[in-house]
Design a protein around this motif. Sequence first.
Motif, PDB file in Angstrom:
ATOM      1  N   ASN A   1       0.786  -1.244   0.000  1.00 58.44           N
ATOM      2  CA  ASN A   1       0.000   0.000   0.000  1.00 58.44           C
ATOM      3  C   ASN A   1       0.812   1.286   0.000  1.00 58.44           C
ATOM      4  O   ASN A   1       0.289   2.333   0.362  1.00 58.44           O
ATOM      5  CB  ASN A   1      -0.918   0.019   1.236  1.00 58.44           C
ATOM      6  CG  ASN A   1      -0.121   0.205   2.524  1.00 58.44           C
ATOM      7  OD1 ASN A   1       1.001  -0.281   2.654  1.00 58.44           O
ATOM      8  ND2 ASN A   1      -0.692   0.925   3.471  1.00 58.44           N
ATOM      9  N   ASP A   2       2.067   1.245  -0.424  1.00 61.04           N
ATOM     10  CA  ASP A   2       2.888   2.452  -0.435  1.00 61.04           C
ATOM     11  C   ASP A   2       3.265   2.834  -1.858  1.00 61.04           C
ATOM     12  O   ASP A   2       3.479   1.973  -2.717  1.00 61.04           O
ATOM     13  CB  ASP A   2       4.191   2.247   0.350  1.00 61.04           C
ATOM     14  CG  ASP A   2       3.967   2.115   1.845  1.00 61.04           C
ATOM     15  OD1 ASP A   2       2.846   2.422   2.313  1.00 61.04           O
ATOM     16  OD2 ASP A   2       4.898   1.684   2.544  1.00 61.04           O
ATOM     17  N   VAL A   3       3.381   4.142  -2.080  1.00 62.06           N
ATOM     18  CA  VAL A   3       3.978   4.655  -3.309  1.00 62.06           C
ATOM     19  C   VAL A   3       5.239   5.399  -2.897  1.00 62.06           C
ATOM     20  O   VAL A   3       5.231   6.176  -1.931  1.00 62.06           O
ATOM     21  CB  VAL A   3       3.012   5.577  -4.078  1.00 62.06           C
ATOM     22  CG1 VAL A   3       3.688   6.167  -5.315  1.00 62.06           C
ATOM     23  CG2 VAL A   3       1.759   4.798  -4.481  1.00 62.06           C
ATOM     24  N   ARG A   4       6.312   5.153  -3.629  1.00 62.54           N
ATOM     25  CA  ARG A   4       7.610   5.708  -3.244  1.00 62.54           C
ATOM     26  C   ARG A   4       8.258   6.430  -4.421  1.00 62.54           C
ATOM     27  O   ARG A   4       7.929   6.182  -5.577  1.00 62.54           O
ATOM     28  CB  ARG A   4       8.525   4.579  -2.758  1.00 62.54           C
ATOM     29  CG  ARG A   4       7.898   3.737  -1.668  1.00 62.54           C
ATOM     30  CD  ARG A   4       8.879   2.803  -1.012  1.00 62.54           C
ATOM     31  NE  ARG A   4       9.443   1.821  -1.937  1.00 62.54           N
ATOM     32  CZ  ARG A   4      10.322   0.888  -1.577  1.00 62.54           C
ATOM     33  NH1 ARG A   4      10.753   0.836  -0.328  1.00 62.54           N
ATOM     34  NH2 ARG A   4      10.784   0.023  -2.455  1.00 62.54           N
ATOM     35  N   ILE A   5       9.172   7.321  -4.082  1.00 65.61           N
ATOM     36  CA  ILE A   5      10.027   7.964  -5.075  1.00 65.61           C
ATOM     37  C   ILE A   5      11.466   7.673  -4.676  1.00 65.61           C
ATOM     38  O   ILE A   5      11.882   7.993  -3.563  1.00 65.61           O
ATOM     39  CB  ILE A   5       9.794   9.487  -5.155  1.00 65.61           C
ATOM     40  CG1 ILE A   5       8.330   9.811  -5.457  1.00 65.61           C
ATOM     41  CG2 ILE A   5      10.699  10.092  -6.227  1.00 65.61           C
ATOM     42  CD1 ILE A   5       8.016  11.304  -5.458  1.00 65.61           C
ATOM     43  N   ARG A   6      12.180   7.019  -5.576  1.00 65.34           N
ATOM     44  CA  ARG A   6      13.572   6.626  -5.310  1.00 65.34           C
ATOM     45  C   ARG A   6      13.692   5.853  -3.977  1.00 65.34           C
ATOM     46  O   ARG A   6      14.630   6.026  -3.221  1.00 65.34           O
ATOM     47  CB  ARG A   6      14.504   7.836  -5.313  1.00 65.34           C
ATOM     48  CG  ARG A   6      14.566   8.547  -6.667  1.00 65.34           C
ATOM     49  CD  ARG A   6      15.570   9.687  -6.705  1.00 65.34           C
ATOM     50  NE  ARG A   6      15.250  10.726  -5.739  1.00 65.34           N
ATOM     51  CZ  ARG A   6      15.981  10.981  -4.663  1.00 65.34           C
ATOM     52  NH1 ARG A   6      17.082  10.295  -4.420  1.00 65.34           N
ATOM     53  NH2 ARG A   6      15.623  11.951  -3.830  1.00 65.34           N
ATOM     54  N   GLY A   7      12.709   5.010  -3.722  1.00 67.18           N
ATOM     55  CA  GLY A   7      12.746   4.162  -2.543  1.00 67.18           C
ATOM     56  C   GLY A   7      12.264   4.807  -1.268  1.00 67.18           C
ATOM     57  O   GLY A   7      12.272   4.164  -0.212  1.00 67.18           O
ATOM     58  N   ARG A   8      11.802   6.050  -1.330  1.00 66.15           N
ATOM     59  CA  ARG A   8      11.309   6.736  -0.134  1.00 66.15           C
ATOM     60  C   ARG A   8       9.802   6.972  -0.243  1.00 66.15           C
ATOM     61  O   ARG A   8       9.312   7.375  -1.291  1.00 66.15           O
ATOM     62  CB  ARG A   8      12.038   8.073   0.063  1.00 66.15           C
ATOM     63  CG  ARG A   8      13.517   7.890   0.394  1.00 66.15           C
ATOM     64  CD  ARG A   8      14.223   9.213   0.533  1.00 66.15           C
ATOM     65  NE  ARG A   8      15.605   9.019   0.941  1.00 66.15           N
ATOM     66  CZ  ARG A   8      16.514   9.989   1.005  1.00 66.15           C
ATOM     67  NH1 ARG A   8      16.170  11.230   0.689  1.00 66.15           N
ATOM     68  NH2 ARG A   8      17.747   9.722   1.400  1.00 66.15           N
ATOM     69  N   LYS A   9       9.111   6.751   0.852  1.00 65.39           N
ATOM     70  CA  LYS A   9       7.653   6.782   0.845  1.00 65.39           C
ATOM     71  C   LYS A   9       7.130   8.202   0.652  1.00 65.39           C
ATOM     72  O   LYS A   9       7.466   9.113   1.397  1.00 65.39           O
ATOM     73  CB  LYS A   9       7.131   6.204   2.157  1.00 65.39           C
ATOM     74  CG  LYS A   9       5.623   6.084   2.250  1.00 65.39           C
ATOM     75  CD  LYS A   9       5.238   5.307   3.491  1.00 65.39           C
ATOM     76  CE  LYS A   9       3.749   5.164   3.654  1.00 65.39           C
ATOM     77  NZ  LYS A   9       3.388   4.302   4.805  1.00 65.39           N
ATOM     78  N   VAL A  10       6.257   8.353  -0.340  1.00 64.13           N
ATOM     79  CA  VAL A  10       5.610   9.645  -0.588  1.00 64.13           C
ATOM     80  C   VAL A  10       4.111   9.553  -0.349  1.00 64.13           C
ATOM     81  O   VAL A  10       3.449  10.566  -0.137  1.00 64.13           O
ATOM     82  CB  VAL A  10       5.918  10.149  -2.012  1.00 64.13           C
ATOM     83  CG1 VAL A  10       5.217   9.301  -3.069  1.00 64.13           C
ATOM     84  CG2 VAL A  10       5.553  11.618  -2.182  1.00 64.13           C
ATOM     85  N   SER A  11       3.567   8.322  -0.357  1.00 63.57           N
ATOM     86  CA  SER A  11       2.128   8.158  -0.181  1.00 63.57           C
ATOM     87  C   SER A  11       1.825   6.812   0.459  1.00 63.57           C
ATOM     88  O   SER A  11       2.510   5.818   0.198  1.00 63.57           O
ATOM     89  CB  SER A  11       1.408   8.255  -1.535  1.00 63.57           C
ATOM     90  OG  SER A  11       0.024   7.974  -1.398  1.00 63.57           O
ATOM     91  N   GLY A  12       0.788   6.807   1.293  1.00 60.76           N
ATOM     92  CA  GLY A  12       0.284   5.579   1.890  1.00 60.76           C
ATOM     93  C   GLY A  12      -1.213   5.471   1.663  1.00 60.76           C
ATOM     94  O   GLY A  12      -1.915   6.486   1.539  1.00 60.76           O
ATOM     95  N   ILE A  13      -1.693   4.239   1.592  1.00 63.30           N
ATOM     96  CA  ILE A  13      -3.103   3.970   1.280  1.00 63.30           C
ATOM     97  C   ILE A  13      -3.675   3.034   2.334  1.00 63.30           C
ATOM     98  O   ILE A  13      -3.033   2.062   2.718  1.00 63.30           O
ATOM     99  CB  ILE A  13      -3.227   3.338  -0.126  1.00 63.30           C
ATOM    100  CG1 ILE A  13      -2.680   4.297  -1.189  1.00 63.30           C
ATOM    101  CG2 ILE A  13      -4.667   2.955  -0.432  1.00 63.30           C
ATOM    102  CD1 ILE A  13      -2.328   3.626  -2.493  1.00 63.30           C
TER     103      ILE A  13
END
Length: 262
Positions: A116-128
């Motif tokens: 449930n995570d979206v990441r940018i370059r391996g770092r979390k930017v969004s959670g669902i």
Amino acid sequence: MQLDANALRSKLTGKKIGHSLHYLDTVDSTNRFAVGLAREGAPEGTVVLADRQTAGMGRLQRAWQSPPGCNLYMSVILRPEAAPQEISMITLMAGVAVAEAIASICPAGVGIKWPNDVRIRGRKVSGILAEMMTAGASRAVILGIGVNVNIRREDFDTGHRDSATSLLEETGRVHSREDVAFLLCEGLERWYETSLQTGFTPVRAEWIARSDMAGKRIRVLFRDEVQEGVMEGIDLDGALLLADGRGAVRRITAGDATILKE
């Protein structure tokens, strides 16, 4: 920067997701507020947005940092004809929509981490966080989405500064939160309608294409159980598929997944 709720309402005119928009300066949790609306009969596509949450929650009852004036805290009421066990597929559908929206702003390095995570370059930017209500006429899925939009690295809790990021940190510029919210609503509507009309198969294909875990060695922790293997993808029920060294493939339906360093 203040979120312009009226401008967002205008952009969402005629849309299914966001046709009814509730904007709150402060709330304990947008998901909890949306649950109350759903119990009162709020229609599918109702959106709750808050400038600040005092008790925002992620998966497994983890707190979600929710300061005012910088991020998106959004919940959507959906009313699919879905069985409780299919809620994972709604989470994955949302992950595709969120990743697509974020990649339109920050094209490089966006990936989805199961479940449930979206990441940018391996770092979390969004959670669902998807929660199902099954009581009679109140049957609904409450889909909560948090996106780090304009929060600066120094404003993250110290324990998250190396594992989280924001659109501001990744692009070097401040972003309109109503524009980001519109992209999210638009993408959710498109992928939700796709899943209703054609099933999970196209969502699954897009999820795998956008995942930053495919083909990598993964460790999954669930309670006291640890499993490792190479990620083979996800099945048509949304379960993670892990292959061990002997070629056997296991289905993982819950847990925290981590990519292991080579």
